[in-house]
Motif scaffolding. Structure first.
Motif, PDB file in Angstrom:
ATOM      1  N   SER A 127       0.844  -1.282  -0.095  1.00  0.00           N
ATOM      2  CA  SER A 127      -0.330   0.018   0.360  1.00  0.00           C
ATOM      3  C   SER A 127       1.070   1.165   0.359  1.00  0.00           C
ATOM      4  CB  SER A 127      -0.591   0.055   0.940  1.00  0.00           C
ATOM      5  OG  SER A 127      -1.952   1.442   1.068  1.00  0.00           O
ATOM      6  N   PRO A 128       0.585   2.057  -0.924  1.00  0.00           N
ATOM      7  CA  PRO A 128       1.401   3.543  -0.274  1.00  0.00           C
ATOM      8  C   PRO A 128       0.117   4.391  -0.264  1.00  0.00           C
ATOM      9  CG  PRO A 128      -0.694   3.224  -2.548  1.00  0.00           C
ATOM     10  CD  PRO A 128      -0.586   2.087  -1.963  1.00  0.00           C
ATOM     11  N   LEU A 129      -0.496   4.150   0.593  1.00  0.00           N
ATOM     12  CA  LEU A 129      -0.990   5.153   1.696  1.00  0.00           C
ATOM     13  C   LEU A 129       0.080   5.842   2.818  1.00  0.00           C
ATOM     14  CD1 LEU A 129      -3.947   3.178   3.313  1.00  0.00           C
ATOM     15  CD2 LEU A 129      -4.171   4.452   2.207  1.00  0.00           C
ATOM     16  N   ALA A 130       1.206   5.312   3.471  1.00  0.00           N
ATOM     17  CA  ALA A 130       1.786   6.227   4.167  1.00  0.00           C
ATOM     18  C   ALA A 130       2.740   7.179   3.419  1.00  0.00           C
ATOM     19  CB  ALA A 130       3.582   5.040   4.463  1.00  0.00           C
ATOM     20  N   PHE A 131       2.144   7.231   1.394  1.00  0.00           N
ATOM     21  CA  PHE A 131       3.292   8.505   1.296  1.00  0.00           C
ATOM     22  C   PHE A 131       2.341   9.614   1.632  1.00  0.00           C
ATOM     23  CE2 PHE A 131       4.498   5.742  -1.663  1.00  0.00           C
ATOM     24  CZ  PHE A 131       6.140   5.740  -1.361  1.00  0.00           C
ATOM     25  N   LYS A 132       2.740  11.013   1.916  1.00  0.00           N
ATOM     26  CA  LYS A 132       2.216  11.993   2.203  1.00  0.00           C
ATOM     27  C   LYS A 132       1.337  12.631   1.412  1.00  0.00           C
ATOM     28  CE  LYS A 132       5.921  13.780   5.442  1.00  0.00           C
ATOM     29  NZ  LYS A 132       6.260  14.149   5.707  1.00  0.00           N
ATOM     30  N   VAL A 133       1.867  12.756  -0.468  1.00  0.00           N
ATOM     31  CA  VAL A 133       1.141  13.417  -1.490  1.00  0.00           C
ATOM     32  C   VAL A 133       0.012  12.129  -1.450  1.00  0.00           C
ATOM     33  CG1 VAL A 133       2.222  12.066  -3.147  1.00  0.00           C
ATOM     34  CG2 VAL A 133       0.882  13.475  -3.382  1.00  0.00           C
ATOM     35  N   ILE A 134      -0.624  11.234  -1.167  1.00  0.00           N
ATOM     36  CA  ILE A 134      -1.565  10.346  -1.246  1.00  0.00           C
ATOM     37  C   ILE A 134      -2.151  10.587   0.314  1.00  0.00           C
ATOM     38  CG2 ILE A 134      -2.370   7.560  -1.097  1.00  0.00           C
ATOM     39  CD1 ILE A 134      -1.096   8.483  -3.349  1.00  0.00           C
ATOM     40  N   LEU A 143      -6.623  11.900   1.030  1.00  0.00           N
ATOM     41  CA  LEU A 143      -7.821  10.825   1.563  1.00  0.00           C
ATOM     42  C   LEU A 143      -9.297  11.903   2.172  1.00  0.00           C
ATOM     43  CD1 LEU A 143      -5.049   8.772   3.103  1.00  0.00           C
ATOM     44  CD2 LEU A 143      -6.374   8.521   0.829  1.00  0.00           C
ATOM     45  N   VAL A 144      -9.893  10.881   2.988  1.00  0.00           N
ATOM     46  CA  VAL A 144     -11.083  11.474   3.407  1.00  0.00           C
ATOM     47  C   VAL A 144     -10.119  11.505   4.431  1.00  0.00           C
ATOM     48  CG1 VAL A 144     -13.076  11.227   4.668  1.00  0.00           C
ATOM     49  CG2 VAL A 144     -12.720  10.290   2.477  1.00  0.00           C
ATOM     50  N   THR A 145     -10.500  13.180   5.709  1.00  0.00           N
ATOM     51  CA  THR A 145      -9.601  13.329   6.810  1.00  0.00           C
ATOM     52  C   THR A 145     -11.150  13.482   7.730  1.00  0.00           C
ATOM     53  OG1 THR A 145     -10.208  15.067   6.252  1.00  0.00           O
ATOM     54  CG2 THR A 145      -8.224  14.156   5.377  1.00  0.00           C
ATOM     55  N   PRO A 146     -10.558  13.529   9.204  1.00  0.00           N
ATOM     56  CA  PRO A 146      -9.206  12.421   9.227  1.00  0.00           C
ATOM     57  C   PRO A 146      -8.929  11.037   9.465  1.00  0.00           C
ATOM     58  CG  PRO A 146     -10.816  12.754  11.518  1.00  0.00           C
ATOM     59  CD  PRO A 146     -11.466  13.287  10.140  1.00  0.00           C
ATOM     60  N   ILE A 147      -7.941  10.713   8.779  1.00  0.00           N
ATOM     61  CA  ILE A 147      -7.395   9.208   8.258  1.00  0.00           C
ATOM     62  C   ILE A 147      -7.697   9.270  10.107  1.00  0.00           C
ATOM     63  CG2 ILE A 147      -5.790   7.748   8.746  1.00  0.00           C
ATOM     64  CD1 ILE A 147      -4.316  10.126   6.182  1.00  0.00           C
ATOM     65  N   SER A 148      -8.586   7.514   9.698  1.00  0.00           N
ATOM     66  CA  SER A 148      -9.383   6.918  11.172  1.00  0.00           C
ATOM     67  C   SER A 148      -9.481   5.743  10.203  1.00  0.00           C
ATOM     68  CB  SER A 148     -10.371   7.088  11.452  1.00  0.00           C
ATOM     69  OG  SER A 148     -11.255   7.486  10.049  1.00  0.00           O
ATOM     70  N   THR A 185       2.383   8.501  12.861  1.00  0.00           N
ATOM     71  CA  THR A 185       1.581   9.736  12.738  1.00  0.00           C
ATOM     72  C   THR A 185       1.263   9.864  10.474  1.00  0.00           C
ATOM     73  OG1 THR A 185       2.396  10.466  14.362  1.00  0.00           O
ATOM     74  CG2 THR A 185       1.021  11.510  13.069  1.00  0.00           C
ATOM     75  N   PRO A 186       0.243   9.379  10.127  1.00  0.00           N
ATOM     76  CA  PRO A 186      -1.492   9.525  10.793  1.00  0.00           C
ATOM     77  C   PRO A 186      -1.772   8.049  11.328  1.00  0.00           C
ATOM     78  CG  PRO A 186      -1.548  10.253   8.614  1.00  0.00           C
ATOM     79  CD  PRO A 186      -0.188  10.062   9.068  1.00  0.00           C
ATOM     80  N   PHE A 187      -1.246   7.261  11.040  1.00  0.00           N
ATOM     81  CA  PHE A 187      -1.782   5.655  10.666  1.00  0.00           C
ATOM     82  C   PHE A 187      -1.046   5.111  12.391  1.00  0.00           C
ATOM     83  CE2 PHE A 187      -1.465   6.236   6.582  1.00  0.00           C
ATOM     84  CZ  PHE A 187      -2.643   6.453   6.520  1.00  0.00           C
ATOM     85  N   ASN A 188      -1.231   5.642  13.502  1.00  0.00           N
ATOM     86  CA  ASN A 188      -1.041   5.208  14.631  1.00  0.00           C
ATOM     87  C   ASN A 188      -2.583   5.211  15.904  1.00  0.00           C
ATOM     88  OD1 ASN A 188      -0.796   8.101  15.023  1.00  0.00           O
ATOM     89  ND2 ASN A 188       0.739   8.393  16.666  1.00  0.00           N
ATOM     90  N   LEU A 189      -3.347   3.776  14.643  1.00  0.00           N
ATOM     91  CA  LEU A 189      -4.304   4.302  15.424  1.00  0.00           C
ATOM     92  C   LEU A 189      -4.981   3.390  16.576  1.00  0.00           C
ATOM     93  CD1 LEU A 189      -5.915   3.651  11.340  1.00  0.00           C
ATOM     94  CD2 LEU A 189      -5.440   5.628  12.892  1.00  0.00           C
TER      95      LEU A 189
END
Length: 294
Positions: free
Chosen positions: A210-217, A221-226, A253-257
């Motif tokens: 997954s490229p979800l870790a990239f800031k440009v992605i 995204l729908v925010t806030p990321i959750s 961050t922001p995937f430290n869910l």
């Protein structure tokens, strides 16, 4: 329980049937090495296809990563802190599936040996490049726009996004449990879709490369990321340290869910580490899918 496979970009060479068979072949190869005796035919597996939508919009994906690199990549090194700023989760389940890059018969071929060395050098250089670009989202976005038309179109064109979402929603059932396995751009699509349509029941969400870790992605995204609101099971994220299109686990961050995403580094095929084949037949990925079926 329905298993929904969500494919990534660059699938215009396939149609719906041929891409489904390609994924099923990889999945079947992984099932053969599973201690659980499960027949592929007993599973309800669906693969929504959206690869034809680029042609509908009269666009073509002109990805050519070779043009992003200098003529010689053997000595491409970025600063140490950029190369080592990601956390690698240990591979608890070493790859035992018969991938082409690990077949002993190939090791005897000098040509094959040189090809693997070339692939490793290329992927190492690409990985360093994307680590660098992640510090400069605007430059990263420019390159995505130029070379990854499908990704940029999805992230920036609401009409295209909704067309892709509708293709996928037609395979989901509001009264059934689902396991979603999403590869590459498919993980970005699924993340957005699940936040926009919260009335589906998701038992497990599995992201591959997954490229979800990239800031440009993340900026699109729908925010806030959750966590997806209808996900009542685990989120597994599998990535290959050699896969330059993923580079990072989803743990900072922001995937430290809470509960946390379960990140795991795995070994995929050396000559094409981002390919769905190496991910989908890996024992750890197979186990994460089969566990959710119990």
């Amino acid at each position: 329980m329905k298993i929904i496979f969500i494919h990534g970009m660059n699938q215009q060479a396939y149609d719906a049937n041929s891409l489904r068979q390609h994924w099923l072949n990889a999945f079947q190869a992984g099932l053969k090495h599973s201690p659980l005796e499960i027949e592929l035919s007993s599973l309800d597996i669906q693969l929504p296809f959206y690869g034809d939508l680029l042609s509908k919009h009269k666009l073509y994906n002109n990805l050519d990563l070779q043009t992003l690199l200098p003529k010689s990549i053997a000595h491409l090194h970025l600063p140490f802190h950029l190369r080592h700023n990601s956390t690698i989760a240990p591979e608890h389940h070493p790859c035992i599936s018969v991938l082409p890059s690990f077949n002993p018969a190939y090791a005897k071929s000098l040509t094959r040996h040189l090809a693997l060395i070339s692939a490793l050098t290329r992927d190492h250089a690409f990985k360093e490049l994307v680590l660098f670009l992640n510090h400069y989202p605007k430059l990263h976005e420019t390159l995505i726009h130029k070379f990854l038309i499908e990704t940029y179109l999805y992230l920036s064109n609401p009409d295209f996004m909704q067309e892709v979402h509708q293709r996928i929603i037609s395979y989901l059932h509001p009264e059934l449990d689902h396991i979603i396995v999403a590869h590459s751009l498919g993980s970005v699509i699924t993340y957005n879709l699940l936040h926009q349509y919260p009335h589906f029941q998701i038992q497990r969400f599995i992201t591959l490369g997954s490229p979800l870790a990239f800031k440009v992605i993340q900026e699109k995204l729908v925010t806030p990321i959750s966590r997806p609101p209808q996900l009542y099971g685990d989120w597994f994220n599998f990535y290959s340290p050699d896969d330059f299109l993923t580079a990072f686990p989803l743990c900072k961050t922001p995937f430290n869910l809470t509960p946390p995403i379960i990140n795991q580094a795995i070994t995929t095929s050396l000559d094409n580490p981002h390919s769905i084949t190496g991910y989908l037949q890996h024992p750890a990925v197979i186990q994460s899918i089969l566990e959710a079926l119990k």
